[in-house]
Design a protein around this motif. Sequence first.
Motif, PDB file in Angstrom:
ATOM      1  N   LYS A   1       9.354  10.430 -10.622  1.00 49.25           N
ATOM      2  CA  LYS A   1       8.478  11.616 -10.616  1.00 49.25           C
ATOM      3  C   LYS A   1       7.078  11.280 -11.133  1.00 49.25           C
ATOM      4  N   LEU A   2       6.568  10.114 -10.720  1.00 49.17           N
ATOM      5  CA  LEU A   2       5.224   9.715 -11.113  1.00 49.17           C
ATOM      6  C   LEU A   2       4.180  10.440 -10.265  1.00 49.17           C
ATOM      7  N   SER A   3       2.994  10.613 -10.809  1.00 49.68           N
ATOM      8  CA  SER A   3       1.888  11.159 -10.029  1.00 49.68           C
ATOM      9  C   SER A   3       1.446  10.109  -9.013  1.00 49.68           C
ATOM     10  N   PHE A   4       0.651  10.528  -8.058  1.00 51.04           N
ATOM     11  CA  PHE A   4       0.174   9.597  -7.042  1.00 51.04           C
ATOM     12  C   PHE A   4      -0.578   8.433  -7.674  1.00 51.04           C
ATOM     13  N   LEU A   5      -1.473   8.725  -8.612  1.00 47.46           N
ATOM     14  CA  LEU A   5      -2.269   7.672  -9.228  1.00 47.46           C
ATOM     15  C   LEU A   5      -1.402   6.698 -10.017  1.00 47.46           C
TER      16      LEU A   5
ATOM     17  N   ILE B   1      -9.333   6.714  -8.758  1.00 51.18           N
ATOM     18  CA  ILE B   1      -9.311   7.399 -10.050  1.00 51.18           C
ATOM     19  C   ILE B   1     -10.311   8.560 -10.080  1.00 51.18           C
ATOM     20  N   ARG B   2     -11.470   8.332  -9.489  1.00 56.95           N
ATOM     21  CA  ARG B   2     -12.517   9.363  -9.520  1.00 56.95           C
ATOM     22  C   ARG B   2     -12.195  10.541  -8.611  1.00 56.95           C
ATOM     23  N   PHE B   3     -11.730  10.252  -7.371  1.00 59.21           N
ATOM     24  CA  PHE B   3     -11.547  11.312  -6.380  1.00 59.21           C
ATOM     25  C   PHE B   3     -10.118  11.834  -6.313  1.00 59.21           C
ATOM     26  N   GLY B   4      -9.156  11.080  -6.875  1.00 56.89           N
ATOM     27  CA  GLY B   4      -7.794  11.576  -7.038  1.00 56.89           C
ATOM     28  C   GLY B   4      -6.996  11.741  -5.763  1.00 56.89           C
ATOM     29  N   VAL B   5      -6.011  12.628  -5.824  1.00 51.65           N
ATOM     30  CA  VAL B   5      -5.033  12.814  -4.759  1.00 51.65           C
ATOM     31  C   VAL B   5      -5.657  13.222  -3.419  1.00 51.65           C
ATOM     32  N   PRO B   6      -6.639  14.120  -3.372  1.00 56.63           N
ATOM     33  CA  PRO B   6      -7.228  14.476  -2.074  1.00 56.63           C
ATOM     34  C   PRO B   6      -7.795  13.274  -1.322  1.00 56.63           C
ATOM     35  N   PHE B   7      -8.195  12.247  -2.075  1.00 53.17           N
ATOM     36  CA  PHE B   7      -8.706  11.022  -1.464  1.00 53.17           C
ATOM     37  C   PHE B   7      -7.566  10.082  -1.073  1.00 53.17           C
ATOM     38  N   ILE B   8      -6.515  10.016  -1.895  1.00 54.23           N
ATOM     39  CA  ILE B   8      -5.429   9.060  -1.672  1.00 54.23           C
ATOM     40  C   ILE B   8      -4.517   9.482  -0.526  1.00 54.23           C
ATOM     41  N   ARG B   9      -4.155  10.765  -0.463  1.00 57.25           N
ATOM     42  CA  ARG B   9      -3.160  11.230   0.510  1.00 57.25           C
ATOM     43  C   ARG B   9      -3.503  10.861   1.960  1.00 57.25           C
ATOM     44  N   PRO B  10      -4.678  11.228   2.465  1.00 54.49           N
ATOM     45  CA  PRO B  10      -4.965  10.895   3.863  1.00 54.49           C
ATOM     46  C   PRO B  10      -5.016   9.393   4.121  1.00 54.49           C
ATOM     47  N   LEU B  11      -5.513   8.636   3.142  1.00 57.18           N
ATOM     48  CA  LEU B  11      -5.552   7.179   3.295  1.00 57.18           C
ATOM     49  C   LEU B  11      -4.142   6.610   3.314  1.00 57.18           C
ATOM     50  N   PHE B  12      -3.280   7.150   2.473  1.00 55.94           N
ATOM     51  CA  PHE B  12      -1.885   6.720   2.417  1.00 55.94           C
ATOM     52  C   PHE B  12      -1.196   6.956   3.761  1.00 55.94           C
ATOM     53  N   ILE B  13      -1.322   8.171   4.291  1.00 55.59           N
ATOM     54  CA  ILE B  13      -0.684   8.519   5.569  1.00 55.59           C
ATOM     55  C   ILE B  13      -1.230   7.632   6.689  1.00 55.59           C
ATOM     56  N   THR B  14      -2.545   7.478   6.721  1.00 52.53           N
ATOM     57  CA  THR B  14      -3.177   6.682   7.779  1.00 52.53           C
ATOM     58  C   THR B  14      -2.691   5.247   7.766  1.00 52.53           C
ATOM     59  N   MET B  15      -2.627   4.623   6.578  1.00 56.93           N
ATOM     60  CA  MET B  15      -2.242   3.214   6.493  1.00 56.93           C
ATOM     61  C   MET B  15      -0.772   3.017   6.848  1.00 56.93           C
ATOM     62  N   VAL B  16       0.091   3.928   6.450  1.00 64.70           N
ATOM     63  CA  VAL B  16       1.509   3.795   6.792  1.00 64.70           C
ATOM     64  C   VAL B  16       1.693   3.853   8.305  1.00 64.70           C
ATOM     65  N   ILE B  17       0.992   4.769   8.953  1.00 67.39           N
ATOM     66  CA  ILE B  17       1.093   4.895  10.411  1.00 67.39           C
ATOM     67  C   ILE B  17       0.521   3.660  11.104  1.00 67.39           C
ATOM     68  N   ILE B  18      -0.614   3.164  10.623  1.00 63.10           N
ATOM     69  CA  ILE B  18      -1.225   1.971  11.218  1.00 63.10           C
ATOM     70  C   ILE B  18      -0.307   0.760  11.089  1.00 63.10           C
ATOM     71  N   ILE B  19       0.292   0.592   9.910  1.00 67.60           N
ATOM     72  CA  ILE B  19       1.207  -0.531   9.695  1.00 67.60           C
ATOM     73  C   ILE B  19       2.394  -0.442  10.640  1.00 67.60           C
ATOM     74  N   ALA B  20       2.953   0.768  10.787  1.00 64.26           N
ATOM     75  CA  ALA B  20       4.112   0.949  11.664  1.00 64.26           C
ATOM     76  C   ALA B  20       3.754   0.621  13.116  1.00 64.26           C
ATOM     77  N   ILE B  21       2.596   1.097  13.569  1.00 67.58           N
ATOM     78  CA  ILE B  21       2.159   0.826  14.944  1.00 67.58           C
ATOM     79  C   ILE B  21       1.906  -0.670  15.140  1.00 67.58           C
ATOM     80  N   HIS B  22       1.266  -1.270  14.174  1.00 70.62           N
ATOM     81  CA  HIS B  22       0.944  -2.704  14.257  1.00 70.62           C
ATOM     82  C   HIS B  22       2.211  -3.551  14.368  1.00 70.62           C
ATOM     83  N   LEU B  23       3.177  -3.280  13.526  1.00 75.56           N
ATOM     84  CA  LEU B  23       4.419  -4.050  13.540  1.00 75.56           C
ATOM     85  C   LEU B  23       5.213  -3.796  14.816  1.00 75.56           C
TER      86      LEU B  23
END
Length: 256
Positions: A173-177, A228-250
Amino acid sequence: MEILSTSINWLVLAGAGLLAGFIDAIVGGGGLLSIPALLSVGMPPHLSLGTNKFASSMSSSTAAYTYYKKHLLDPRLWKKCFVATAIGAVVGSMLVYLIEGDLLEKILPVIVILVALYSLLSRKVLHGEFNPPKYQPHTKRQLLQGFVLGSYDGFAGPGLGSMWIVSSRVLYKLSFLKSCALSRAMTFVSNIVALAIFIYHGNVDFAVGLLLGSSMMLGSYIGTHSAIRFGVPFIRPLFITMVIIIAIHLSWNAWT
């Protein structure tokens, strides 16, 4: 081998390293940029992997230290996870030689796609803001998580950062950061173990690795401070985008 014979090659590696370090520090997946960059300047595949591990170790150490200095990571709580991750990385590195390469290429996209689907469908993973543990997290969970993900990094590695983030949020139950911080620390551990194996086999170009690693360290520094500065609103879309890109690439590499 004259890999960096032109200024263009220097710029390619420096630019790719900067962006790879930035992405890697937050959600992982920087290898999708750094490894192709090494290949593009004429480096053989095995040497590219080893050199990338050297550069990635520099990058992940920068990110982990920055998160630590910002009080987002307490190493004392994760001692067992550190040990289990290191052992897993050794086991995974040995398993590489026992499993058919074609089978591995087809399994990896499935694993990453499952992580992507779980992340997208689970509101807890993407939207829940949990509190960090005040006491040492459950020992068995640390040992299991560290060994499994450490083995995966030694065995292959694509999508590892996303897997650490997802599993840490579910298990503790850790926070995103804080999940990002733990991800970078444990990735550093498995990177170092894998790097030692590549060095043993003579598959690391230290000169090129220092150039790429320095760029990745700068990108990592910028990435961690941005997260750290921009928090979860910055991390979430980047997280989703990278997971999808990795899946497509592989998937593309394995099935086309």
